[in-house]
Scaffold this motif. Structure first.
Motif, PDB file in Angstrom:
ATOM      1  N   GLU A 289       0.838  -1.206   0.000  1.00 46.63           N
ATOM      2  CA  GLU A 289       0.000   0.000   0.000  1.00 46.63           C
ATOM      3  C   GLU A 289       0.868   1.249   0.000  1.00 46.63           C
ATOM      4  OE1 GLU A 289      -2.635  -0.833   3.292  1.00 46.63           O
ATOM      5  OE2 GLU A 289      -3.929  -2.063   2.021  1.00 46.63           O
ATOM      6  N   ILE A 290       2.110   1.102  -0.364  1.00 42.96           N
ATOM      7  CA  ILE A 290       3.114   2.148  -0.565  1.00 42.96           C
ATOM      8  C   ILE A 290       3.611   2.746   0.768  1.00 42.96           C
ATOM      9  CG2 ILE A 290       1.403   3.963  -1.051  1.00 42.96           C
ATOM     10  CD1 ILE A 290       3.395   5.153  -3.032  1.00 42.96           C
ATOM     11  N   HIS A 291       4.925   2.908   0.862  1.00 42.77           N
ATOM     12  CA  HIS A 291       5.537   3.480   2.066  1.00 42.77           C
ATOM     13  C   HIS A 291       5.077   4.926   2.215  1.00 42.77           C
ATOM     14  CE1 HIS A 291       8.800   5.295   4.505  1.00 42.77           C
ATOM     15  NE2 HIS A 291       8.710   4.145   5.138  1.00 42.77           N
ATOM     16  N   PRO A 292       4.755   5.358   3.447  1.00 40.31           N
ATOM     17  CA  PRO A 292       4.184   6.709   3.635  1.00 40.31           C
ATOM     18  C   PRO A 292       5.047   7.846   3.081  1.00 40.31           C
ATOM     19  CG  PRO A 292       4.251   5.508   5.727  1.00 40.31           C
ATOM     20  CD  PRO A 292       4.840   4.607   4.692  1.00 40.31           C
ATOM     21  N   GLU A 293       6.370   7.650   3.032  1.00 42.74           N
ATOM     22  CA  GLU A 293       7.220   8.750   2.533  1.00 42.74           C
ATOM     23  C   GLU A 293       7.595   8.581   1.063  1.00 42.74           C
ATOM     24  OE1 GLU A 293      10.714   8.657   5.076  1.00 42.74           O
ATOM     25  OE2 GLU A 293       9.376   8.303   6.758  1.00 42.74           O
ATOM     26  N   ALA A 294       7.065   7.557   0.414  1.00 46.12           N
ATOM     27  CA  ALA A 294       7.525   7.279  -0.963  1.00 46.12           C
ATOM     28  C   ALA A 294       7.145   8.414  -1.905  1.00 46.12           C
ATOM     29  CB  ALA A 294       6.928   5.973  -1.454  1.00 46.12           C
ATOM     30  N   GLU A 295       8.022   8.653  -2.854  1.00 46.74           N
ATOM     31  CA  GLU A 295       7.803   9.710  -3.847  1.00 46.74           C
ATOM     32  C   GLU A 295       6.617   9.344  -4.745  1.00 46.74           C
ATOM     33  OE1 GLU A 295      11.700  10.635  -5.456  1.00 46.74           O
ATOM     34  OE2 GLU A 295      10.655  11.422  -7.223  1.00 46.74           O
ATOM     35  N   SER A 296       6.523   8.058  -5.084  1.00 42.90           N
ATOM     36  CA  SER A 296       5.405   7.566  -5.895  1.00 42.90           C
ATOM     37  C   SER A 296       5.378   6.047  -5.757  1.00 42.90           C
ATOM     38  CB  SER A 296       5.610   7.920  -7.368  1.00 42.90           C
ATOM     39  OG  SER A 296       6.724   7.204  -7.874  1.00 42.90           O
ATOM     40  N   TYR A 297       4.299   5.447  -6.221  1.00 47.58           N
ATOM     41  CA  TYR A 297       4.178   3.975  -6.183  1.00 47.58           C
ATOM     42  C   TYR A 297       5.349   3.344  -6.950  1.00 47.58           C
ATOM     43  CZ  TYR A 297       1.647  -0.512  -6.216  1.00 47.58           C
ATOM     44  OH  TYR A 297       1.277  -1.821  -6.030  1.00 47.58           O
ATOM     45  N   GLU A 298       5.586   3.871  -8.167  1.00 53.91           N
ATOM     46  CA  GLU A 298       6.646   3.302  -9.021  1.00 53.91           C
ATOM     47  C   GLU A 298       8.017   3.431  -8.361  1.00 53.91           C
ATOM     48  OE1 GLU A 298       4.392   5.471 -10.022  1.00 53.91           O
ATOM     49  OE2 GLU A 298       3.189   4.253 -11.391  1.00 53.91           O
ATOM     50  N   LYS A 299       8.235   4.598  -7.738  1.00 50.76           N
ATOM     51  CA  LYS A 299       9.546   4.860  -7.132  1.00 50.76           C
ATOM     52  C   LYS A 299       9.779   3.910  -5.931  1.00 50.76           C
ATOM     53  CE  LYS A 299      13.008   7.570  -7.695  1.00 50.76           C
ATOM     54  NZ  LYS A 299      13.810   7.788  -8.804  1.00 50.76           N
TER      55      LYS A 299
ATOM     56  N   ILE B 260       8.645   0.907  -5.655  1.00 47.48           N
ATOM     57  CA  ILE B 260       9.018  -0.394  -6.228  1.00 47.48           C
ATOM     58  C   ILE B 260      10.451  -0.338  -6.766  1.00 47.48           C
ATOM     59  CG2 ILE B 260       8.541  -1.987  -8.152  1.00 47.48           C
ATOM     60  CD1 ILE B 260       5.596  -1.660  -7.551  1.00 47.48           C
ATOM     61  N   TYR B 261      10.811   0.796  -7.354  1.00 49.30           N
ATOM     62  CA  TYR B 261      12.184   0.955  -7.840  1.00 49.30           C
ATOM     63  C   TYR B 261      13.186   0.742  -6.692  1.00 49.30           C
ATOM     64  CZ  TYR B 261      16.506   3.256  -9.172  1.00 49.30           C
ATOM     65  OH  TYR B 261      17.834   3.517  -9.392  1.00 49.30           O
ATOM     66  N   TRP B 262      12.907   1.358  -5.529  1.00 50.17           N
ATOM     67  CA  TRP B 262      13.848   1.232  -4.404  1.00 50.17           C
ATOM     68  C   TRP B 262      13.840  -0.181  -3.826  1.00 50.17           C
ATOM     69  CZ3 TRP B 262      17.601   4.258  -4.634  1.00 50.17           C
ATOM     70  CH2 TRP B 262      17.457   5.609  -4.950  1.00 50.17           C
ATOM     71  N   LEU B 263      12.692  -0.851  -3.898  1.00 50.08           N
ATOM     72  CA  LEU B 263      12.677  -2.266  -3.486  1.00 50.08           C
ATOM     73  C   LEU B 263      13.603  -3.059  -4.419  1.00 50.08           C
ATOM     74  CD1 LEU B 263      11.577  -4.658  -1.825  1.00 50.08           C
ATOM     75  CD2 LEU B 263       9.642  -4.784  -3.416  1.00 50.08           C
ATOM     76  N   GLY B 264      13.505  -2.773  -5.703  1.00 47.94           N
ATOM     77  CA  GLY B 264      14.391  -3.430  -6.679  1.00 47.94           C
ATOM     78  C   GLY B 264      15.858  -3.167  -6.353  1.00 47.94           C
ATOM     79  N   GLU B 265      16.160  -1.959  -5.912  1.00 44.95           N
ATOM     80  CA  GLU B 265      17.561  -1.632  -5.566  1.00 44.95           C
ATOM     81  C   GLU B 265      18.027  -2.446  -4.349  1.00 44.95           C
ATOM     82  OE1 GLU B 265      19.767   0.594  -7.366  1.00 44.95           O
ATOM     83  OE2 GLU B 265      18.138  -0.028  -8.688  1.00 44.95           O
ATOM     84  N   LYS B 266      17.099  -2.727  -3.438  1.00 44.63           N
ATOM     85  CA  LYS B 266      17.479  -3.551  -2.270  1.00 44.63           C
ATOM     86  C   LYS B 266      17.839  -4.957  -2.742  1.00 44.63           C
ATOM     87  CE  LYS B 266      13.737  -1.926   0.437  1.00 44.63           C
ATOM     88  NZ  LYS B 266      13.009  -1.675   1.705  1.00 44.63           N
TER      89      LYS B 266
ATOM     90  N   ASP C 158       2.325  -8.130  -9.082  1.00 39.33           N
ATOM     91  CA  ASP C 158       2.324  -7.968 -10.557  1.00 39.33           C
ATOM     92  C   ASP C 158       3.240  -6.816 -10.964  1.00 39.33           C
ATOM     93  OD1 ASP C 158       0.602  -9.984 -11.018  1.00 39.33           O
ATOM     94  OD2 ASP C 158      -1.181  -8.736 -11.319  1.00 39.33           O
ATOM     95  N   GLN C 159       3.118  -5.695 -10.256  1.00 35.83           N
ATOM     96  CA  GLN C 159       3.933  -4.522 -10.597  1.00 35.83           C
ATOM     97  C   GLN C 159       5.416  -4.801 -10.356  1.00 35.83           C
ATOM     98  OE1 GLN C 159       2.490  -1.916 -12.225  1.00 35.83           O
ATOM     99  NE2 GLN C 159       0.755  -3.303 -12.037  1.00 35.83           N
TER     100      GLN C 159
ATOM    101  N   GLY D 108      10.768  -6.272 -13.013  1.00 34.90           N
ATOM    102  CA  GLY D 108      11.910  -7.194 -13.057  1.00 34.90           C
ATOM    103  C   GLY D 108      12.258  -7.812 -11.712  1.00 34.90           C
ATOM    104  N   ILE D 109      11.373  -7.663 -10.724  1.00 36.59           N
ATOM    105  CA  ILE D 109      11.659  -8.245  -9.397  1.00 36.59           C
ATOM    106  C   ILE D 109      11.046  -9.648  -9.349  1.00 36.59           C
ATOM    107  CG2 ILE D 109      11.133  -8.056  -6.928  1.00 36.59           C
ATOM    108  CD1 ILE D 109      11.128  -4.977  -7.322  1.00 36.59           C
ATOM    109  N   ASP D 110      11.896 -10.647  -9.118  1.00 33.64           N
ATOM    110  CA  ASP D 110      11.357 -12.018  -9.117  1.00 33.64           C
ATOM    111  C   ASP D 110      11.648 -12.751  -7.808  1.00 33.64           C
ATOM    112  OD1 ASP D 110      14.033 -12.279  -9.294  1.00 33.64           O
ATOM    113  OD2 ASP D 110      14.078 -13.446 -11.155  1.00 33.64           O
ATOM    114  N   LYS D 111      12.080 -12.022  -6.788  1.00 32.01           N
ATOM    115  CA  LYS D 111      12.398 -12.654  -5.501  1.00 32.01           C
ATOM    116  C   LYS D 111      11.104 -12.817  -4.672  1.00 32.01           C
ATOM    117  CE  LYS D 111      16.946 -13.026  -5.611  1.00 32.01           C
ATOM    118  NZ  LYS D 111      17.667 -12.014  -6.213  1.00 32.01           N
ATOM    119  N   PRO D 112      11.081 -13.790  -3.719  1.00 32.84           N
ATOM    120  CA  PRO D 112       9.873 -13.992  -2.920  1.00 32.84           C
ATOM    121  C   PRO D 112       9.509 -12.761  -2.071  1.00 32.84           C
ATOM    122  CG  PRO D 112      11.406 -15.834  -2.667  1.00 32.84           C
ATOM    123  CD  PRO D 112      12.147 -14.756  -3.409  1.00 32.84           C
ATOM    124  N   ILE D 113       8.223 -12.445  -2.059  1.00 31.93           N
ATOM    125  CA  ILE D 113       7.716 -11.324  -1.247  1.00 31.93           C
ATOM    126  C   ILE D 113       6.627 -11.897  -0.337  1.00 31.93           C
ATOM    127  CG2 ILE D 113       6.569  -9.077  -1.282  1.00 31.93           C
ATOM    128  CD1 ILE D 113       7.960  -8.527  -3.960  1.00 31.93           C
TER     129      ILE D 113
END
Ligand code: FAD
Length: 278
Positions: free
Chosen positions: A138-148, A150-156, A180-181, A186-191
Motif C-alpha cells: 500500500e506504498i511506504h508513507p514517505e515514498a515519492e510515488s508507487y513506481e519509485k 518499487i524501484y527502491w525495493l528493486g535496488e534492495k 504484478d507490478q 523485473g523483481i522475481d524474488k519472494p515477497i
C-alpha cells in the motif's frame, strides 16, 4: 500449506518479567514449526542489547532467530560489532531496514536507506547472512510515488537482499497488484505477506495510521460497532484474517510472516485455522 513457510515477529521486552513471558510465547508458537522468529530493532540502537539478548535466547532454545537491524543514528563500527556478534553466534538471517528514529532522536541522526545497509552487510560479510527487507503493497508513507517505491525495493534486491516481507494489509488485491507490478519491474524474488491479527481496535488504528496501512471501511465499521466487546472483536478479527491468509496462500503467496505483538492466542488460533499444526 506443505511447502509454504511461516515466521513470527517479536518485539524485545525491556523488563525481566516481559522477557520471561516471551520465552513462554516462543515455546507455544514454536509448536507451529516456523522457519524463523524475527526480533525488531529500535532504529538508533534504542533496543540493541534487548534485541540481541532475545535473539540469542531464541537460538539457544533451538529455533532460528532473525534480528532486525538498521543503522539509524549509530556509528558503522557499532553496527559492525553487532553483526560480528551475530556471525559468531550462528545467526544466519537478518531483516535489514532503514527504520524510523524514535521521537526525540530525529535531529542530528542521518537515516541510512535499506539498500545501502544491504550493500554494507554484503561488503563486510558476503553471503554469511540471508537478508530480508521490507516492502509496502500500500506504498511506504514517505515514498515519492508507487513506481519509485518499487524501484527502491528493486535496488534492495540488486544490492543483495534475498526476500522481502510486506507491511501488513487487509486487502488481498493490494498484495497481488503489488506482486504484478514488481514482476513488471523485473523483481522475481519472494515477497512474503506480513499478517497482523486483529484483537484491539484502538491499537490497530494507531499502528495503521503511523505506518500507512489501510483498514478497509467495512472492517472499521464492524470493529467500531463492537465497542468494548473484546470477544466479538477477536472472533471477527480471526474470521477476517483467516480468510485473508487463505486467499493469499491459495493464490501463490510464498508464506506468511505474523506480526505477533508477542501474543500467543490470536496467532495460534490463526495457525490452527490454516491447518498449520497443533
Ligand atoms: P527503505 O527501503 O530505505 O525506504 C524508505 C523510504 O525511502 C521509502 O519511501 C522508499 O521509497 C525511499 N527510498 C528507499 N531507498 C532510497 C534511496 N536510496 N534514496 C532515496 N529514497 C529511498 N522499523 C523499526 O524501527 N524497527 C524494526 O524492527 C522494523 N521492522 C520492520 C519489519 C518489516 C517487515 C516492515 C515492513 C517494517 C519494519 N519497520 C521497522 C518499519 C520500517 O523501518 C519503516 O517502514 C521505515 O520507515 C522504512 O524502512 P525500510 O527499510 O522500508 O526503508
Amino acid at each position: 500449506m506443505n511447502n509454504k513457510q511461516i515466521s513470527f515477529e517479536f518485539f524485545p521486552p525491556k523488563t525481566p518479567e516481559g522477557r520471561e513471558k516471551l520465552h513462554e510465547t516462543h515455546r507455544q508458537l514454536a509448536k507451529f514449526q516456523p522457519e524463523f522468529f524475527s526480533v525488531t530493532y529500535g532504529a538508533g540502537g534504542s533496543t540493541r542489547e534487548f534485541t540481541r539478548d532475545i535473539v540469542f535466547d531464541i537460538q539457544n532454545a533451538g529455533s532460528c532467530a532473525a534480528p532486525h537491524l538498521s543503522i539509524g543514528g549509530d556509528s558503522k563500527d557499532a553496527v559492525l560489532e553487532l553483526l560480528e556478534s551475530y556471525q559468531d553466534n550462528g545467526i544466519k538471517r537478518l531483516v535489514t531496514l532503514r527504520g524510523d528514529l524514535p521521537s526525540g532522536m530525529g535531529g542530528a541522526a542521518q537515516l541510512v536507506y535499506a539498500n545501502e545497509l544491504v550493500a554494507f552487510i554484503k561488503e563486510h560479510f558476503g553471503d554469511t547472512f540471508e537478508l530480508l527487507v521490507a516492502s509496502y503493497p500500500e506504498i511506504h508513507p514517505e515514498a515519492e510515488s508507487y513506481e519509485k517505491d518499487i524501484y527502491w525495493l528493486g535496488e534492495k534486491f540488486k544490492a543483495g537482499a534475498n526476500r522481502a516481507i510486506t507491511q501488513y494489509f487487509y486487502n488481498a488485491d493490494s498484495y497481488f497488484y503489488f506482486i504484478d507490478q514488481c514482476h513488471k519491474a523485473g523483481i522475481d524474488k519472494p515477497i512474503i505477506p506480513g499478517i497482523m491479527p486483529i484483537t484491539n481496535y484502538q491499537n490497530l488504528v494507531r499502528f495503521s495510521d503511523s505506518c500507512g496501512a489501510d483498514i478497509p471501511r467495512w472492517i472499521r465499521q464492524r470493529l467500531q460497532q463492537y465497542g468494548n466487546d473484546v470477544e466479538s472483536i477477536k472472533a471477527f478479527g480471526l474470521e477476517v484474517v483467516t480468510n485473508l491468509c487463505e486467499k493469499l496462500l491459495e493464490n501463490g503467496a510464498p508464506g506468511l510472516h505474523f506480526y505477533t505483538m508477542n501474543q500467543v492466542e490470536a496467532n495460534a488460533a490463526l495457525c490452527r485455522n490454516l491447518n498449520l499444526g497443533t
